[in-house]
Design an enzyme around this catalytic site. Sequence first.
Site, PDB file in Angstrom:
ATOM      1  N   GLU A 261       0.832  -1.212   0.000  1.00 12.75           N
ATOM      2  CA  GLU A 261       0.000   0.000   0.000  1.00 12.75           C
ATOM      3  C   GLU A 261       0.855   1.246   0.000  1.00 12.75           C
ATOM      4  O   GLU A 261       1.986   1.207   0.490  1.00 12.75           O
ATOM      5  CB  GLU A 261      -0.834   0.068   1.291  1.00 12.75           C
ATOM      6  CG  GLU A 261      -1.697  -1.106   1.517  1.00 12.75           C
ATOM      7  CD  GLU A 261      -2.338  -1.090   2.910  1.00 12.75           C
ATOM      8  OE1 GLU A 261      -2.944  -2.102   3.252  1.00 12.75           O
ATOM      9  OE2 GLU A 261      -2.215  -0.081   3.643  1.00 12.75           O
ATOM     10  N   LYS A 263       2.440   4.388   1.448  1.00 10.55           N
ATOM     11  CA  LYS A 263       2.650   4.918   2.805  1.00 10.55           C
ATOM     12  C   LYS A 263       2.520   6.432   2.682  1.00 10.55           C
ATOM     13  O   LYS A 263       3.423   7.113   2.205  1.00 10.55           O
ATOM     14  CB  LYS A 263       4.031   4.537   3.359  1.00 10.55           C
ATOM     15  CG  LYS A 263       4.245   5.013   4.794  1.00 10.55           C
ATOM     16  CD  LYS A 263       5.590   4.604   5.339  1.00 10.55           C
ATOM     17  CE  LYS A 263       5.735   4.787   6.845  1.00 10.55           C
ATOM     18  NZ  LYS A 263       5.539   6.126   7.351  1.00 10.55           N
ATOM     19  N   ARG A 268      -1.544   9.995  11.293  1.00 12.02           N
ATOM     20  CA  ARG A 268      -2.345   8.790  11.513  1.00 12.02           C
ATOM     21  C   ARG A 268      -3.600   9.146  12.297  1.00 12.02           C
ATOM     22  O   ARG A 268      -3.532   9.931  13.253  1.00 12.02           O
ATOM     23  CB  ARG A 268      -1.530   7.769  12.284  1.00 12.02           C
ATOM     24  CG  ARG A 268      -2.252   6.447  12.436  1.00 12.02           C
ATOM     25  CD  ARG A 268      -1.315   5.424  12.988  1.00 12.02           C
ATOM     26  NE  ARG A 268      -1.912   4.104  12.981  1.00 12.02           N
ATOM     27  CZ  ARG A 268      -1.205   2.990  13.011  1.00 12.02           C
ATOM     28  NH1 ARG A 268       0.107   3.030  13.023  1.00 12.02           N
ATOM     29  NH2 ARG A 268      -1.796   1.815  13.021  1.00 12.02           N
ATOM     30  N   ARG A 283      -1.942   9.319  16.605  1.00 16.87           N
ATOM     31  CA  ARG A 283      -1.069   8.166  16.833  1.00 16.87           C
ATOM     32  C   ARG A 283      -0.779   7.992  18.319  1.00 16.87           C
ATOM     33  O   ARG A 283      -0.622   6.902  18.812  1.00 16.87           O
ATOM     34  CB  ARG A 283       0.249   8.387  16.082  1.00 16.87           C
ATOM     35  CG  ARG A 283       1.212   7.249  16.173  1.00 16.87           C
ATOM     36  CD  ARG A 283       2.549   7.685  15.621  1.00 16.87           C
ATOM     37  NE  ARG A 283       3.499   6.595  15.602  1.00 16.87           N
ATOM     38  CZ  ARG A 283       4.087   6.076  16.678  1.00 16.87           C
ATOM     39  NH1 ARG A 283       3.791   6.537  17.873  1.00 16.87           N
ATOM     40  NH2 ARG A 283       4.945   5.099  16.553  1.00 16.87           N
ATOM     41  N   GLU A 313      -4.779   7.431   7.254  1.00 15.52           N
ATOM     42  CA  GLU A 313      -3.814   8.528   7.304  1.00 15.52           C
ATOM     43  C   GLU A 313      -4.503   9.762   6.717  1.00 15.52           C
ATOM     44  O   GLU A 313      -5.102   9.696   5.635  1.00 15.52           O
ATOM     45  CB  GLU A 313      -2.584   8.130   6.475  1.00 15.52           C
ATOM     46  CG  GLU A 313      -1.409   9.053   6.615  1.00 15.52           C
ATOM     47  CD  GLU A 313      -0.474   8.721   7.797  1.00 15.52           C
ATOM     48  OE1 GLU A 313      -0.796   7.827   8.604  1.00 15.52           O
ATOM     49  OE2 GLU A 313       0.565   9.399   7.907  1.00 15.52           O
TER      50      GLU A 313
HETATM   51  P1  ATP Z   1       7.076   6.811  10.839  1.00 13.66           P
HETATM   52  O1  ATP Z   1       7.909   7.676  11.746  1.00 13.66           O
HETATM   53  O2  ATP Z   1       7.845   6.106   9.750  1.00 13.66           O
HETATM   54  O3  ATP Z   1       5.823   7.456  10.359  1.00 13.66           O
HETATM   55  P2  ATP Z   1       5.793   5.434  13.025  1.00 13.66           P
HETATM   56  O4  ATP Z   1       6.693   4.973  14.111  1.00 13.66           O
HETATM   57  O5  ATP Z   1       4.943   6.629  13.252  1.00 13.66           O
HETATM   58  O6  ATP Z   1       6.658   5.589  11.718  1.00 13.66           O
HETATM   59  P3  ATP Z   1       5.157   2.904  11.866  1.00 13.66           P
HETATM   60  O7  ATP Z   1       4.126   1.904  12.211  1.00 13.66           O
HETATM   61  O8  ATP Z   1       6.545   2.506  12.019  1.00 13.66           O
HETATM   62  O9  ATP Z   1       4.810   4.249  12.642  1.00 13.66           O
HETATM   63  O10 ATP Z   1       4.968   3.317  10.353  1.00 13.66           O
HETATM   64  C1  ATP Z   1       3.700   3.351   9.831  1.00 13.66           C
HETATM   65  C2  ATP Z   1       3.134   4.747   9.883  1.00 13.66           C
HETATM   66  O11 ATP Z   1       2.896   5.167   8.557  1.00 13.66           O
HETATM   67  C3  ATP Z   1       1.796   4.737  10.563  1.00 13.66           C
HETATM   68  O12 ATP Z   1       1.885   5.123  11.923  1.00 13.66           O
HETATM   69  C4  ATP Z   1       0.943   5.684   9.741  1.00 13.66           C
HETATM   70  O13 ATP Z   1       0.935   6.968  10.320  1.00 13.66           O
HETATM   71  C5  ATP Z   1       1.661   5.814   8.423  1.00 13.66           C
HETATM   72  N1  ATP Z   1       0.966   5.225   7.263  1.00 13.66           N
HETATM   73  C6  ATP Z   1       0.836   5.810   6.059  1.00 13.66           C
HETATM   74  N2  ATP Z   1       0.207   5.030   5.191  1.00 13.66           N
HETATM   75  C7  ATP Z   1      -0.070   3.874   5.839  1.00 13.66           C
HETATM   76  C8  ATP Z   1      -0.693   2.653   5.456  1.00 13.66           C
HETATM   77  N3  ATP Z   1      -1.155   2.452   4.229  1.00 13.66           N
HETATM   78  N4  ATP Z   1      -0.787   1.684   6.399  1.00 13.66           N
HETATM   79  C9  ATP Z   1      -0.312   1.866   7.653  1.00 13.66           C
HETATM   80  N5  ATP Z   1       0.285   2.994   8.061  1.00 13.66           N
HETATM   81  C10 ATP Z   1       0.423   3.993   7.171  1.00 13.66           C
END
Ligand code: ATP
Length: 604
Positions: A261, A263, A268, A283, A313
Amino acid sequence: MPFKVLADTFEALESITARTQMTNILVGLFKKTPPDIIDKVVYFLEERLWPDWKGLPELGVAEKSIIKAIALATGQSEDSVEKTAKTLGDLGKAAEALLSAYRDKARKSAGLLAFASSRRELTVKRVYDTLARIAMAQGEGSKDIKIRLLVGLLTEASPKEARYIVRFVEGKLRLGVGEATIMDALAIAFGGGSFARPIIERAFNLRADLGEVAKIIAIKGIEELKALKPTVGIPIRPMLAERHNDPKEILEKVGGAGFVEYKYDGERAQIHKSGSNVIIFSRRLENITHQYPDVVEYVRKGIKANEAIVEGEIVAIDPDTGEFKPFQELMHRKRKYDVHAVVKEIPVKVFLFDVLYADGVDYTVRPLVERRKVLEGIVERSEGLDIAEYITVKDPVELEKFFMKAINEGAEGVMVKAIHKDSIYQAGTRGWLWIKFKRDYRSEMIDTVDLVVVGAFYGRGRRGGKFGALLMAAYNDEKDVFETVCKVGSGFTDEDLAKLPDLLKPYIVDKKPARVVSNIEPDVWVVPKLVAEIIGAELTLSPLHTCALGKVRSDAGISIRFPRFIRWRDDKGPEDATTSNELVEMYKRQLKKIAEKTGEGEAA
Ligand code: ATP
């Protein structure tokens, strides 16, 4: 329960240096606590009055008001309270010393017996309820009410109790007890041992309220915890992704095939809907509904289930071109007052990627393919609401192609998600069922990491007398400790440096916090709270640092060469920082890339 029990526990926690001791002390405390107030005891340990997501006010007592309250309760001038605090190091100790002196004097003049019988013993409930009243006092005249209530508490407190009440009100209890330690202790105290730990953790992931979880297990037992289900209005701790950058290995990790998918680079959102009521959690599970009145409307119209918890998101969109804008644009919405103007200026779109609950069914325990089907069934796509762009892949080449397409369209990279029968929604867990593959992974360290401040150093030269560098640590989620990675002194603007003293002040402590593992002694220790994004030239091994010590080489930890500060990550808590294991993985990938480049097989 007398508040004295808590004050004694806080004192014991202050003097220990190992996490196991901390757990033992908490087990003892929980066993002594009447079940109906165990939630309050847990909140005290977490140094809060209630979970943030409840959106209830914070204590909101300014330092000046605390000084005034101590002065009134101890018959001193505000000046002398301040001076005593300077000499003793903090307001808590000042309150303790002044109260003790005041009582001695009173005792002498009134006679011991008469004095002793005039004070009743403070209970945990009374302290908690009074602090809650202090927090709830809002608006005109609230400053005086807060002071009056605090004076009342201090007058009833013993000197030691006063020390901790003042520190709590100041937000400087600094016990350094983590959620993981509290859960370990609850498992031992009420669950019959560590096997109960996963049940407690799952309940916490579904409730995001350790106080509540403690109360359920203490009153009703472990079976009741097992039966917990997602509830609309109560946020669920988000599932998180591991990171990787090799399409072939990513597919192997998810079991051969998966969804890939976009990103999206936005914010979030966990969206709860019940009829026309909509709540949006961030988040970090803060209630951010007021920032997105447009999203509330899209969800009201576009989600067909009566009750649902979905995740997606929120992305800023350029109103002229319809293209994605960087996530910083959404920050304008954090300023409450001009939200409606910003809504027009920077419209957003929500890309949903999961459903956790809908009309009575707990989907967190169902595989992703089923969840996606349900999501597609309940969402009516519109200008502001869509489902994340995705395809199913088995072939690394196809994965790479989709990755390029995502990047070209302004996404940050892709998320690859397992679709096998065990691909449940792992609330609160960072695991390999979801893998992020971001555009900036290269052989050198081009990807950033999020590290926690655990210490600070005074600068030299132009920075003389001020903080010039920070000691940064990764989170070891297996041991629930923070392990040092680097000392970062570059990348700060003059403005960043000027703000450091105020930023660090609430978290500075006079000895190494119990959950910090360090061979380096900074000028000041800092309780792990603040997270910063850091980049460097590459990952290296260092005998000085403790991050993943012994995992790659027996006598060295992982460190970052030429680290640079990029920005604060206010949206992350200390346990959301990059983990020591993630750094090990990154280090191994870096070695592999170097080996590939140089044609050597044994760069290690
Ligand atoms: P990052 O700092 O890379 O955003 P994170 O620690 O906030 O990471 P992770 O679970 O590691 O969180 O990375 C996924 C993040 O990416 C999610 O928290 C969300 O905000 C975002 N995101 C964007 N698109 C998607 C998607 N299709 N599915 C899940 N998460 C997504």
